[in-house]
Design a protein around this motif. Structure first.
Motif, PDB file in Angstrom:
ATOM      1  N   GLU A 272       0.808  -1.211   0.000  1.00  0.00           N
ATOM      2  CA  GLU A 272       0.000   0.000   0.000  1.00  0.00           C
ATOM      3  C   GLU A 272       0.846   1.268   0.000  1.00  0.00           C
ATOM      4  OE1 GLU A 272      -0.309  -2.533   2.007  1.00  0.00           O
ATOM      5  OE2 GLU A 272      -2.279  -3.380   1.597  1.00  0.00           O
ATOM      6  N   ARG A 273       2.051   1.206   0.557  1.00  0.00           N
ATOM      7  CA  ARG A 273       2.868   2.411   0.665  1.00  0.00           C
ATOM      8  C   ARG A 273       3.709   2.657  -0.573  1.00  0.00           C
ATOM      9  NH1 ARG A 273       6.070   2.382   6.179  1.00  0.00           N
ATOM     10  NH2 ARG A 273       6.581   0.235   5.560  1.00  0.00           N
ATOM     11  N   ILE A 274       3.695   1.742  -1.524  1.00  0.00           N
ATOM     12  CA  ILE A 274       4.539   1.862  -2.703  1.00  0.00           C
ATOM     13  C   ILE A 274       3.679   2.178  -3.920  1.00  0.00           C
ATOM     14  CG2 ILE A 274       6.062   0.594  -4.277  1.00  0.00           C
ATOM     15  CD1 ILE A 274       7.315  -0.760  -2.019  1.00  0.00           C
TER      16      ILE A 274
ATOM     17  N   ALA B 105       7.944   7.503  -2.294  1.00  0.00           N
ATOM     18  CA  ALA B 105       7.146   6.961  -1.186  1.00  0.00           C
ATOM     19  C   ALA B 105       7.775   7.479   0.092  1.00  0.00           C
ATOM     20  CB  ALA B 105       7.131   5.438  -1.217  1.00  0.00           C
TER      21      ALA B 105
ATOM     22  N   ALA C 231       6.933   7.895   3.044  1.00  0.00           N
ATOM     23  CA  ALA C 231       6.742   7.191   4.316  1.00  0.00           C
ATOM     24  C   ALA C 231       7.686   6.007   4.453  1.00  0.00           C
ATOM     25  CB  ALA C 231       5.294   6.717   4.446  1.00  0.00           C
TER      26      ALA C 231
ATOM     27  N   PHE D 155       9.422   2.193   3.091  1.00  0.00           N
ATOM     28  CA  PHE D 155       8.874   0.892   2.733  1.00  0.00           C
ATOM     29  C   PHE D 155       9.825  -0.173   3.229  1.00  0.00           C
ATOM     30  CE2 PHE D 155      10.666   3.239  -0.842  1.00  0.00           C
ATOM     31  CZ  PHE D 155      11.812   2.521  -1.124  1.00  0.00           C
ATOM     32  N   THR D 156       9.290  -1.374   3.378  1.00  0.00           N
ATOM     33  CA  THR D 156      10.083  -2.504   3.840  1.00  0.00           C
ATOM     34  C   THR D 156      10.664  -3.246   2.647  1.00  0.00           C
ATOM     35  OG1 THR D 156       8.264  -4.080   3.794  1.00  0.00           O
ATOM     36  CG2 THR D 156       8.532  -2.765   5.804  1.00  0.00           C
TER      37      THR D 156
ATOM     38  N   GLU E 161       7.898  -5.223   0.970  1.00  0.00           N
ATOM     39  CA  GLU E 161       7.027  -4.389   0.147  1.00  0.00           C
ATOM     40  C   GLU E 161       7.683  -4.053  -1.182  1.00  0.00           C
ATOM     41  OE1 GLU E 161       4.420  -1.915   3.453  1.00  0.00           O
ATOM     42  OE2 GLU E 161       6.475  -1.278   3.052  1.00  0.00           O
TER      43      GLU E 161
ATOM     44  N   GLU F  95      14.745   7.201   1.372  1.00  0.00           N
ATOM     45  CA  GLU F  95      14.063   5.950   1.706  1.00  0.00           C
ATOM     46  C   GLU F  95      14.877   4.735   1.266  1.00  0.00           C
ATOM     47  OE1 GLU F  95      11.915   9.339   1.742  1.00  0.00           O
ATOM     48  OE2 GLU F  95      12.189   8.420  -0.244  1.00  0.00           O
TER      49      GLU F  95
END
Length: 260
Positions: free
Chosen positions: A2-4, A59, A61, A63-64, A67, A181
């Protein structure tokens, strides 16, 4: 995922699939610009740009690794490439290894260049400095630090003054938006537990004059991935700039030998 955002993706050629995973602060064009057309002569090559690289939106926020890996693999599947060899460079090697672990039905082989399983102190300090410089808005300092990290001493010292100035000049558009990021992911990614379970043909390429990712990291990968082949290139981190012919030859021979 969702964050990507959806990854901007280059697709070229036809034949067996190859998926490219680029390094932090790079892009498909930066890291694979010379290799991609060679591979596309007899492969279908899929090259997604991470968030904040190329035309992919940032992105902010973060990401992992899971992700990012899921998004990179999805870019190939959405392009109609169901199975593929993953070629990873630097941070992209963590994506490649995690792809093999999460999608064993799709990954047929791995090429891991200038890679690592987990950031050692040198990598952590360097990427942390990238973040620090960018947080301060120091684009010139970032350009200089990335050059020091990216190239061997011999390569840098052999550059004519004009080429060195061009290399060190900050991009007028600013650093790639996603460096913060991507660097943060490089500092936190950890694929050590994935290595023993990899069963596909794997080529590990160490860059022996690397000031960012010490070749001991490549030896660690080769020692712990069952059956992995280990090769060395006398180069700094950015092997595709310093030794493009050797880089292309190693990749091409590996793919041909394993029918990938």
């Amino acid at each position: 995922m969702e964050r990507i955002p959806e990854l901007s993706t280059t697709v070229a050629g036809s034949g067996p699939g190859i998926l490219l995973a680029h390094g932090a602060s790079g892009s498909v064009a930066d890291n694979y610009g010379t290799l991609l057309p060679v591979l596309a002569a007899d492969h279908t090559v899929v090259g997604p740009d991470y968030p904040g690289s190329g035309a992919t939106p940032r992105a902010a926020a973060g990401f992992t690794l899971d992700e990012l890996t899921d998004a990179v693999v999805s870019s190939a599947v959405e392009a109609g490439v169901e199975t593929f060899t993953v070629i990873g460079f630097s941070l992209g090697t963590t994506v490649a290894v995690r792809a093999a672990a999460r999608y064993p039905q799709r990954v047929r082989g791995l090429v891991l260049a200038a890679g690592f399983a987990r950031a050692d102190n040198q990598i952590d300090l360097s990427l942390g400095l990238w973040e620090h410089l960018l947080e301060r808005g120091d684009a010139e300092g970032f350009a200089r630090m990335r050059a020091v990290n990216g190239f061997s001493l011999g390569f840098l010292n052999g550059l004519p003054a004009e080429q060195l100035a061009e290399l060190l000049a900050p991009d007028p558009a600013g650093p790639p938006l996603g460096v913060m990021e991507q660097a943060a992911l490089g500092r936190s990614a950890d694929t050590r537990d994935d290595l023993a379970g990899i069963t596909v043909p794997t080529l590990v390429i160490a860059t022996t004059r690397d000031a960012l990712v010490d070749p001991a990291n490549s030896r660690y990968l080769a020692d712990r991935i069952p059956g992995a082949r280990y090769a060395e290139v006398d180069s700094g981190h950015v092997v595709m700039a310093e030794r493009p012919a050797e880089w292309q030859e190693l990749v091409g021979k590996f793919l041909a030998e394993h029918g990938l």
